[in-house]
Design a protein around this motif. Structure first.
Motif, short mmCIF file in Angstrom:
data_model
loop_
_atom_site.label_atom_id
_atom_site.label_comp_id
_atom_site.label_asym_id
_atom_site.label_seq_id
_atom_site.Cartn_x
_atom_site.Cartn_y
_atom_site.Cartn_z
N TYR A 91 1.79 1.79 -3.44
CA TYR A 91 0.56 2.36 -4.09
C TYR A 91 0.53 3.94 -3.62
CZ TYR A 91 -0.33 -2.44 -6.12
OH TYR A 91 -0.05 -3.36 -6.49
N ARG A 92 0.51 4.11 -2.65
CA ARG A 92 0.29 5.47 -2.05
C ARG A 92 1.36 6.18 -2.71
NH1 ARG A 92 1.05 5.09 3.58
NH2 ARG A 92 -0.86 3.85 3.51
N ARG A 93 2.47 5.87 -2.85
CA ARG A 93 3.61 6.79 -3.62
C ARG A 93 2.94 6.97 -4.91
NH1 ARG A 93 9.74 5.35 -2.95
NH2 ARG A 93 10.61 6.89 -4.60
N SER B 7 0.19 6.71 -6.27
CA SER B 7 -0.94 7.63 -6.32
C SER B 7 -0.51 9.05 -6.31
CB SER B 7 -2.00 7.26 -5.50
OG SER B 7 -1.64 7.55 -4.18
N THR C 145 0.89 -1.17 -0.10
CA THR C 145 0.06 0.02 -0.16
C THR C 145 0.86 1.29 0.07
OG1 THR C 145 -0.27 -0.09 2.45
CG2 THR C 145 -2.04 -1.00 1.06
N GLN C 146 2.20 1.12 0.75
CA GLN C 146 2.87 2.19 0.64
C GLN C 146 3.40 2.56 -0.87
OE1 GLN C 146 6.23 1.85 3.00
NE2 GLN C 146 6.92 3.99 3.17
#
Lengths: 653, 168
Positions: A152-154, A156, A149-150
């Motif tokens: 993916y967060r990055r 995004s 998720t990290q």
């Protein structure tokens, strides 16, 4: 989008092109960047986790080897510092779960067996499986689960950043293109404005301003060149047109003068011939020759009259003096005066069948008579000896539009049209020439013209006259040698009662003997004057001739007889006299005593007639003077001048 | 509740009890080969010998554990001895409880030799033995006499030391 792309302004098109290209570039660049970033991130994450797994594996060998779970758990707890690791486990050499992290995790959340060595991406996790080796011997397996998720967060964040950059560059592109498109669309719009100005004002002197030497500049130059070319040729054209018009006007004028001058000598000649012909004392042989002369002069006169008429029609100066008349009388007049003799000579049987009940029309009597005469004359001319001519007069359903001009004291009767049909058994008209038969100088086939004479103007004049009367004229023929049929159609009007009464009175007067009048003829052309005098004297009137106003006044103001109030009842005067206008004479005399006047003039325009009426003339006869017309006018005046009129004047003296 | 019971049944700790004591000790004995370095071991491709002196308590466990295994490319062999003077060529020597009385003698005989002495008799490290198995809270643990190991010119991996108890 494609359907509207064609119609949107060029500046929008340019903007769209810029935005689409820049947008596409940004999109491709952004996608590449994100894909690269994703790959890099995955690689670095995998590398990091792999190293981590290797360190854990290396550290946990002894714990696995000597079954020290606490030690193993402790080693795993070190992973708490790595917040992307969500789960970790150590399996012993038999593949059984040995230690796990975090402590709270249940065995069910971990796989019962570690699976193959290596890394794999599962849902939102990266799973790393590494063997635990010590001195070449495998002691167990390490299992690490990293949270993606990290990543993916990055990603995004990257996406948002890309979006912001895209929007910013889009806005920048819009601003830039708005500024730049003016350089392209403004000159085009200016060009269009100039073109509109040119077409609106027909001003070919304006020029579009050139902004540069690019394609638009080239277009502007070409446009300006085109403008100057058009301007030049326009000027040349209008010059040529003016020249042609003035030449045409001159020609028309010349033709009018020529016709007039040709016509003038014919009037006295015709009158003289007519007088001599009807003179009982002239030998019969001579009278027959005189008839030949008279007829030929008449033919000549009519040809010239036709020329004059067509000239007026061409110039749009054919004036009509319309009144409500019975068409039958016009037709009768035409037949009596022009047709019956000719027909008789060729042994052509002429029959008239009148079934019309409504026969009144609002026309110029002499013009309409001319139409009828033209048709009758044509019928006579083209019908062989022993043939027949049928004239039919009937009412028909209205086909014509209502007349534009209505009698001032009458009303139209749109219930029916009056149709006059002239049928002959002549050579007919071929279907090819039928459509052209009413064109000027057209006489059917040229061959038809041979031996028939004439300029072929009659039908053209007739059509113009019918058109001016809101009527129509048409021709029909079943073919060569099958005869022809000409049809005149006129809108009916209601008869004017007053006129009807007048007619009745006139009829009564007809029955009476025409009273003798004293006539003053003022005419500077001695032959014409002499002919008028002779004709009038033969009709039973007293005539005195004068060649000028001065002479006329001398006669007119002479002291009359004892039983007369004045010298003359009627003045017949040419308008163009050597010492002034006949109108002045008329005014002068009318102011002194009641006298009726007939103006004789070479000009028959409305203003000419009006001028004569204003001067006090009762009638205006246009040259060439038709003897019949003059005679009937005089008769009319004789009837109008009251028998007791002279008496009342007498009382005044 | 059921899940909790299941977790306990299949849990790491629950399994230990089912492993027989000498099976675990056989595995440990084999693992020592991984964590101890003998002198001139690099050049040697000779088998690594695990000797058992006295009564063999392992039964078939040890043979099963080392079968097919290699340590640093050296195959493993197991030799069983009766005489106290014989086992000088071993790399690892397990001294059975049956030799308790002769243990000190055996250790002194092997002095200066690079033989890793292992036993589960009490106070083994106190009498100069190198590694001793002992029980603590139902678990088998290892105690190491580092001085003795050093005297034998061997090195013990720090990893092993991290899970072992060091005797002084």
């Amino acid at each position: 989008m494609a359907f509207s792309l064609r119609n949107i302004p060029i500046k929008r098109k340019l903007m769209l092109v810029i935005l689409l290209t820049s947008g596409f570039a940004i999109l491709v660049m952004g996608s590449a960047l994100i894909a690269y970033e994703l790959g890099t991130f995955r690689r670095s994450l995998t590398g990091n986790i792999e190293v981590l797994a290797q360190i854990i594996a290396s550290n946990s060998t002894a714990a696995v080897a000597f079954d020290d779970r606490e030690n193993a758990n402790e080693i795993l707890r070190a992973l708490a510092a790595e917040n992307q690791i969500t789960a970790a486990a150590i399996y012993d050499r038999n593949g059984r779960l040995f230690a796990s992290f975090p402590e709270a995790i249940s065995a069910r959340q971990l796989p019962p067996a570690p699976g193959p060595v290596g890394h794999r991406f599962e849902h939102s996790h990266l799973v790393m499986v590494q063997p635990i080796f010590q001195e070449g011997g495998r002691l167990g397996t390490i299992y690490l689960q990293a949270d993606l998720t990290q990543m993916y967060r990055r990603l995004s964040v990257y996406g948002i950043l890309l979006l912001v950059v895209s929007v910013c560059s889009f806005l920048g592109a819009i601003a830039l293109s708005a500024a730049l498109q003016r350089r392209i669309s403004l000159p085009i719009l200016e060009l269009a404005k100039v073109a509109t100005a040119v077409s609106d004002r027909n001003d070919y002197s304006v020029r579009a301003a050139k902004h540069g030497t690019d394609e638009i500049g080239y277009l502007t130059e070409a446009f300006n060149q085109m403008l100057s070319r058009i301007g030049e040729s326009n000027e040349a054209l209008s010059r040529a047109k003016e020249a042609a018009e003035s030449a045409s006007k001159e020609k028309d004028q010349f033709l009018a003068i020529l016709s007039h001058e040709l016509r003038t000598p014919l009037t006295p000649a015709l009158a003289a011939a007519a007088v001599l012909e009807s003179d009982e004392t002239v030998p019969t042989q001579a009278r027959r020759d005189l008839a030949v002369i008279r007829r030929n002069i008449e033919v000549e006169a009519r040809l010239i009259d036709d020329l004059l008429d067509i000239n007026r029609i061409v110039r749009g100066k054919l004036e009509l003096r319309r009144q409500v008349v019975d068409a039958r009388s016009l037709l009768e007049h035409a037949m009596q005066n022009y047709c019956l003799d000719a027909a008789e000579k060729k042994q052509i049987r002429v029959s008239t069948k009148i079934t019309a009940t409504k026969t009144h029309v609002f026309v110029d009597s002499s013009r309409m008579t001319q139409v009828f005469w033209n048709l009758l004359q044509n019928a006579c001319k083209f019908t062989p000896e022993g043939g027949s001519i049928d004239v039919l007069v009937y009412n028909a359903e209205p086909q014509l539009s209502s007349p534009k001009v209505l009698p001032s004291n009458g009303e139209s009767d749109r219930l029916s049209d009056l149709v006059v049909e002239v049928r002959d058994t002549g050579m007919g008209i071929s279907s090819e020439s039928l459509p052209r038969i009413f064109d000027a100088f057209e006489q059917g086939e040229r061959s038809r013209g041979h031996g028939f004479g004439g300029l072929g103007l009659g039908l053209a004049i007739s059509r113009a006259i019918c058109d001016l009367h809101d009527g129509s004229i048409s021709a029909a023929s079943e073919g060569k040698d099958k005869g022809a049929k000409f049809t005149v159609r006129l809108p009916c009007v209601k008869p004017v009662l007053q006129k009807e009464t007048e007619r009745g009175i006139a009829k009564i007067h007809d029955a009476l003997a025409t009273p003798s009048l004293r006539v003053l003829v003022v005419e500077d052309h001695p032959d014409t004057a002499e002919q008028f005098a002779r004709l009038l004297r033969r009709a039973g009137h007293e005539v005195i001739c004068a060649g000028s106003i001065k002479e006329a006044l001398t006669h007119a103001l002479a002291k009359p007889d004892k039983n007369r109030a004045c010298m003359f009842d009627v003045l017949i005067s040419d308008l163009d006299l050597p010492d002034g206008s006949g109108r002045d004479l008329m005014r002068n005399l009318a102011a002194r005593y009641p006298i009726r006047g007939i103006a004789i003039s070479g000009h028959g325009m409305k203003e000419d007639v009006d001028g004569s009426m204003q001067a006090g003339f009762s009638y205006h006869i246009t040259k060439p003077v038709n003897w019949q017309e003059l005679k009937s006018t005089i008769e009319k005046i004789a009837r109008e001048v009251p028998q007791n009129g002279r008496g009342s004047v007498e009382k005044l003296v | 509740m059921t899940a909790l019971v299941m977790a306990c049944v299949t849990g790491a700790h629950a399994q230990t009890a089912q492993v027989p004591e000498y099976e675990a000790k056989a595995f440990f004995l084999f693992n020592f080969a991984h964590f101890v370095t003998w002198p001139s071991q690099e050049s040697s491709h000779a088998p690594l010998i695990i000797g058992i002196l006295g009564d063999d308590p392992f039964g078939s466990y040890l043979d099963e554990t080392v079968r097919g295994e290699k340590v640093a490319n050296r195959p493993l062999t197991i030799q069983r001895f009766r005489q106290k003077t014989e086992p000088k060529n071993c790399n690892i020597l397990f001294i059975s409880q049956s030799e308790r009385d002769r243990a000190a003698q055996i250790i002194s005989n092997l002095k200066g030799r690079s033989v890793l002495t292992v036993s589960d008799m009490d106070d083994f490290t106190d009498i100069g033995g190198m590694i001793q198995f002992f029980s603590e809270r139902d678990k088998i643990r290892v105690r190491i006499n580092l001085d003795a190991v050093k005297a034998g010119n061997m090195k013990v991996s720090s990893k092993l030391l991290s899970v072992a108890e060091v005797a002084h």
